[in-house]
Motif scaffolding. Structure first.
Motif, PDB file in Angstrom:
ATOM      1  N   GLY A 179      94.708 -54.768 -22.342  1.00 20.20           N
ATOM      2  CA  GLY A 179      95.860 -53.877 -22.317  1.00 20.20           C
ATOM      3  C   GLY A 179      97.086 -54.560 -22.893  1.00 20.20           C
ATOM      4  O   GLY A 179      97.100 -55.777 -23.116  1.00 20.20           O
ATOM      5  N   GLY A 180      98.129 -53.789 -23.125  1.00 17.59           N
ATOM      6  CA  GLY A 180      99.351 -54.379 -23.652  1.00 17.59           C
ATOM      7  C   GLY A 180     100.520 -53.432 -23.524  1.00 17.59           C
ATOM      8  O   GLY A 180     100.359 -52.230 -23.285  1.00 17.59           O
ATOM      9  N   LEU A 181     101.721 -53.964 -23.646  1.00 14.86           N
ATOM     10  CA  LEU A 181     102.922 -53.139 -23.702  1.00 14.86           C
ATOM     11  C   LEU A 181     103.913 -53.794 -24.649  1.00 14.86           C
ATOM     12  O   LEU A 181     103.905 -55.009 -24.858  1.00 14.86           O
ATOM     13  CB  LEU A 181     103.520 -52.897 -22.312  1.00 14.86           C
ATOM     14  N   SER A 182     104.780 -52.975 -25.222  1.00 18.42           N
ATOM     15  CA  SER A 182     105.743 -53.480 -26.192  1.00 18.42           C
ATOM     16  C   SER A 182     106.951 -52.569 -26.223  1.00 18.42           C
ATOM     17  O   SER A 182     106.942 -51.455 -25.675  1.00 18.42           O
ATOM     18  CB  SER A 182     105.105 -53.560 -27.589  1.00 18.42           C
TER      19      SER A 182
ATOM     20  N   VAL B 144      99.642 -49.019 -18.064  1.00 16.64           N
ATOM     21  CA  VAL B 144      98.918 -49.792 -19.072  1.00 16.64           C
ATOM     22  C   VAL B 144      97.436 -49.489 -18.930  1.00 16.64           C
ATOM     23  O   VAL B 144      96.882 -49.525 -17.830  1.00 16.64           O
ATOM     24  CB  VAL B 144      99.175 -51.303 -18.900  1.00 16.64           C
ATOM     25  N   THR B 145      96.791 -49.163 -20.037  1.00 20.99           N
ATOM     26  CA  THR B 145      95.364 -48.829 -20.074  1.00 20.99           C
ATOM     27  C   THR B 145      94.628 -49.876 -20.893  1.00 20.99           C
ATOM     28  O   THR B 145      95.134 -50.329 -21.923  1.00 20.99           O
ATOM     29  CB  THR B 145      95.158 -47.437 -20.701  1.00 20.99           C
ATOM     30  N   ASN B 146      93.446 -50.272 -20.440  1.00 19.27           N
ATOM     31  CA  ASN B 146      92.671 -51.274 -21.167  1.00 19.27           C
ATOM     32  C   ASN B 146      92.374 -50.805 -22.585  1.00 19.27           C
ATOM     33  O   ASN B 146      92.098 -49.620 -22.828  1.00 19.27           O
ATOM     34  CB  ASN B 146      91.366 -51.574 -20.433  1.00 19.27           C
ATOM     35  N   ASN B 147      92.456 -51.741 -23.522  1.00 18.13           N
ATOM     36  CA  ASN B 147      92.198 -51.489 -24.942  1.00 18.13           C
ATOM     37  C   ASN B 147      93.256 -50.625 -25.607  1.00 18.13           C
ATOM     38  O   ASN B 147      93.044 -50.116 -26.709  1.00 18.13           O
ATOM     39  CB  ASN B 147      90.813 -50.848 -25.157  1.00 18.13           C
ATOM     40  N   GLN B 148      94.415 -50.450 -24.955  1.00 24.26           N
ATOM     41  CA  GLN B 148      95.512 -49.710 -25.562  1.00 24.26           C
ATOM     42  C   GLN B 148      96.823 -50.454 -25.347  1.00 24.26           C
ATOM     43  O   GLN B 148      96.965 -51.202 -24.384  1.00 24.26           O
ATOM     44  CB  GLN B 148      95.631 -48.301 -24.980  1.00 24.26           C
ATOM     45  N   GLU B 149      97.778 -50.223 -26.250  1.00 28.77           N
ATOM     46  CA  GLU B 149      99.098 -50.827 -26.126  1.00 28.77           C
ATOM     47  C   GLU B 149     100.107 -49.736 -25.787  1.00 28.77           C
ATOM     48  O   GLU B 149     100.264 -48.774 -26.539  1.00 28.77           O
ATOM     49  CB  GLU B 149      99.492 -51.545 -27.415  1.00 28.77           C
ATOM     50  N   THR B 150     100.776 -49.860 -24.659  1.00 35.40           N
ATOM     51  CA  THR B 150     101.771 -48.888 -24.222  1.00 35.40           C
ATOM     52  C   THR B 150     103.121 -49.223 -24.836  1.00 35.40           C
ATOM     53  O   THR B 150     103.606 -50.352 -24.730  1.00 35.40           O
ATOM     54  CB  THR B 150     101.893 -48.889 -22.689  1.00 35.40           C
ATOM     55  N   ARG B 151     103.741 -48.215 -25.459  1.00 35.09           N
ATOM     56  CA  ARG B 151     105.043 -48.405 -26.075  1.00 35.09           C
ATOM     57  C   ARG B 151     106.123 -47.883 -25.142  1.00 35.09           C
ATOM     58  O   ARG B 151     106.084 -46.720 -24.722  1.00 35.09           O
ATOM     59  CB  ARG B 151     105.102 -47.662 -27.417  1.00 35.09           C
ATOM     60  N   ILE B 152     107.079 -48.739 -24.783  1.00 39.07           N
ATOM     61  CA  ILE B 152     108.183 -48.361 -23.908  1.00 39.07           C
ATOM     62  C   ILE B 152     109.378 -47.952 -24.756  1.00 39.07           C
ATOM     63  O   ILE B 152     109.691 -48.604 -25.766  1.00 39.07           O
ATOM     64  CB  ILE B 152     108.564 -49.538 -22.981  1.00 39.07           C
ATOM     65  N   ASP B 153     110.066 -46.880 -24.370  1.00 44.18           N
ATOM     66  CA  ASP B 153     111.255 -46.434 -25.093  1.00 44.18           C
ATOM     67  C   ASP B 153     112.295 -47.549 -25.138  1.00 44.18           C
ATOM     68  O   ASP B 153     112.361 -48.390 -24.235  1.00 44.18           O
ATOM     69  CB  ASP B 153     111.850 -45.196 -24.431  1.00 44.18           C
ATOM     70  N   PRO B 154     113.123 -47.592 -26.184  1.00 48.61           N
ATOM     71  CA  PRO B 154     114.148 -48.648 -26.303  1.00 48.61           C
ATOM     72  C   PRO B 154     115.012 -48.747 -25.057  1.00 48.61           C
ATOM     73  O   PRO B 154     115.360 -47.734 -24.435  1.00 48.61           O
ATOM     74  CB  PRO B 154     114.946 -48.206 -27.526  1.00 48.61           C
ATOM     75  N   VAL B 155     115.368 -49.964 -24.693  1.00 44.43           N
ATOM     76  CA  VAL B 155     116.154 -50.239 -23.484  1.00 44.43           C
ATOM     77  C   VAL B 155     117.503 -50.824 -23.889  1.00 44.43           C
ATOM     78  O   VAL B 155     117.562 -51.795 -24.644  1.00 44.43           O
ATOM     79  CB  VAL B 155     115.402 -51.217 -22.556  1.00 44.43           C
ATOM     80  N   LYS B 156     118.593 -50.239 -23.355  1.00 43.17           N
ATOM     81  CA  LYS B 156     119.939 -50.739 -23.639  1.00 43.17           C
ATOM     82  C   LYS B 156     120.407 -51.625 -22.498  1.00 43.17           C
ATOM     83  O   LYS B 156     120.262 -51.280 -21.327  1.00 43.17           O
ATOM     84  CB  LYS B 156     120.912 -49.573 -23.818  1.00 43.17           C
ATOM     85  N   LEU B 157     120.981 -52.778 -22.857  1.00 42.84           N
ATOM     86  CA  LEU B 157     121.441 -53.741 -21.865  1.00 42.84           C
ATOM     87  C   LEU B 157     122.953 -53.951 -21.921  1.00 42.84           C
ATOM     88  O   LEU B 157     123.470 -54.959 -21.457  1.00 42.84           O
ATOM     89  CB  LEU B 157     120.725 -55.082 -22.064  1.00 42.84           C
ATOM     90  N   ASP B 158     123.693 -52.971 -22.489  1.00 42.85           N
ATOM     91  CA  ASP B 158     125.154 -53.067 -22.488  1.00 42.85           C
ATOM     92  C   ASP B 158     125.754 -51.744 -22.044  1.00 42.85           C
ATOM     93  O   ASP B 158     125.046 -50.823 -21.661  1.00 42.85           O
ATOM     94  CB  ASP B 158     125.679 -53.461 -23.863  1.00 42.85           C
TER      95      ASP B 158
END
Length: 279
Positions: free
Chosen positions: A190-193, A265-279
């Motif tokens: 699995g993965g996330l980005s 997160v699902t095995n063999n797939q990469e989950t894409r997270i929406d852009p995150v603002k830190l300001d």
């Protein structure tokens, strides 16, 4: 700086949830996990005295093929790990290659608590000397991969009453431990980005698997463009936390942390997270 002290505290608190797990940087290369789970039996508790975990990297006949894994000896009540829960015993960087066997070395102090509340000693001669050996079919760890060895301990079959034992004999000597363990080997893929803004925050990122008790924590950092990626992490539901490691320039809005929950997160797939603002 207050922010850095806060980051250190939060990171430490998150990692404490992993039990015997360590912080895992999934970009670090090949990793090996060893977990223990349980098929329940009719007891109140089963405390295993786990002393050492080894894997065999060569042909079975080669005596020096055993490698000791980075593991802290501990007692594990395996009845805490049923219904999908598992104890993370080892999470370590590992060189790519084949694994032939795994060996679990047990100490002399394992116990079982019966339904009567009495704590019985558990003895297992093979577990105290040569260890409980489990053979693997063809298992090859590849570069950049996380591989998991799940030890599925069958309590009902593993704890047996001594022959000719009766209530007139010492209660402590009632049971023997003859481990029956099913070995499940699987690649964790699995993965996330995602991305963070401003990229100048250079945040530390923690992905905490909340669907597992105790939780797993994985970490990485965003690059100079604000992009980040965690690969080779187990499937489950995650809370992702973002901690800036720099301060905002003068006359600009202060940087602050952020949290995203319910990330699947699902095995063999990469989950894409929406852009995150830190300001």
């Amino acid at each position: 700086m207050k922010l850095n002290r806060f980051l250190s505290f939060v990171a430490l608190a998150a990692l404490t949830l992993t039990g015997c797990s360590k912080d895992n940087d999934s970009d670090a290369g090949t990793k090996l996990e060893v977990r223990l789970t349980d098929a329940p039996g009719d007891f109140r508790a089963v405390s295993l005295d786990v002393r050492q975990i080894e894997v065999h990297l060569k042909d079975e006949q080669v005596a020096d093929g055993w490698q000791t894994l980075n593991f802290t000896p501990q007692f594990v009540n395996i009845l805490d790990y049923v219904n999908g829960k598992s104890a993370l015993l080892v999470s370590t960087d590992f060189a790519p290659g084949d694994i032939k066997e795994i060996r679990l070395i047990l100490g002399p102090n394992s116990t079982v608590t019966g339904t009567d509340g009495f704590v019985y000693d558990l003895k297992t001669p093979s577990g105290q000397t040569s260890g409980v050996k489990l053979k693997l079919d063809k298992v090859t760890l590849r570069e950049g991969e996380t591989f998991q060895l799940l030890l599925d301990f069958d309590v009902a079959k593993s704890i047996v009453e001594r022959g000719k034992w009766n209530a007139s004999k010492k209660k402590e000597e009632r049971y023997l431990l003859k481990p029956v363990i099913r070995l499940v080997a699987q690649e964790i893929a699995g993965g996330l980005s995602g991305t963070v803004t401003p990229a100048a925050t250079l945040p530390q990122i923690l992905a905490i698997r909340t669907s597992l008790i105790p939780a797993d924590t994985f970490s990485t950092a965003a690059d100079a463009s604000g992009a980040y990626r965690l690969l080779g992490i187990p499937s489950g539901v995650y809370r992702v936390e973002y901690f800036p490691t720099t301060t905002a320039p003068t006359n600009q809005p202060a940087y602050h942390g952020a949290v995203r929950t319910g990330i699947v997160v699902t095995n063999n797939q990469e989950t894409r997270i929406d852009p995150v603002k830190l300001d």
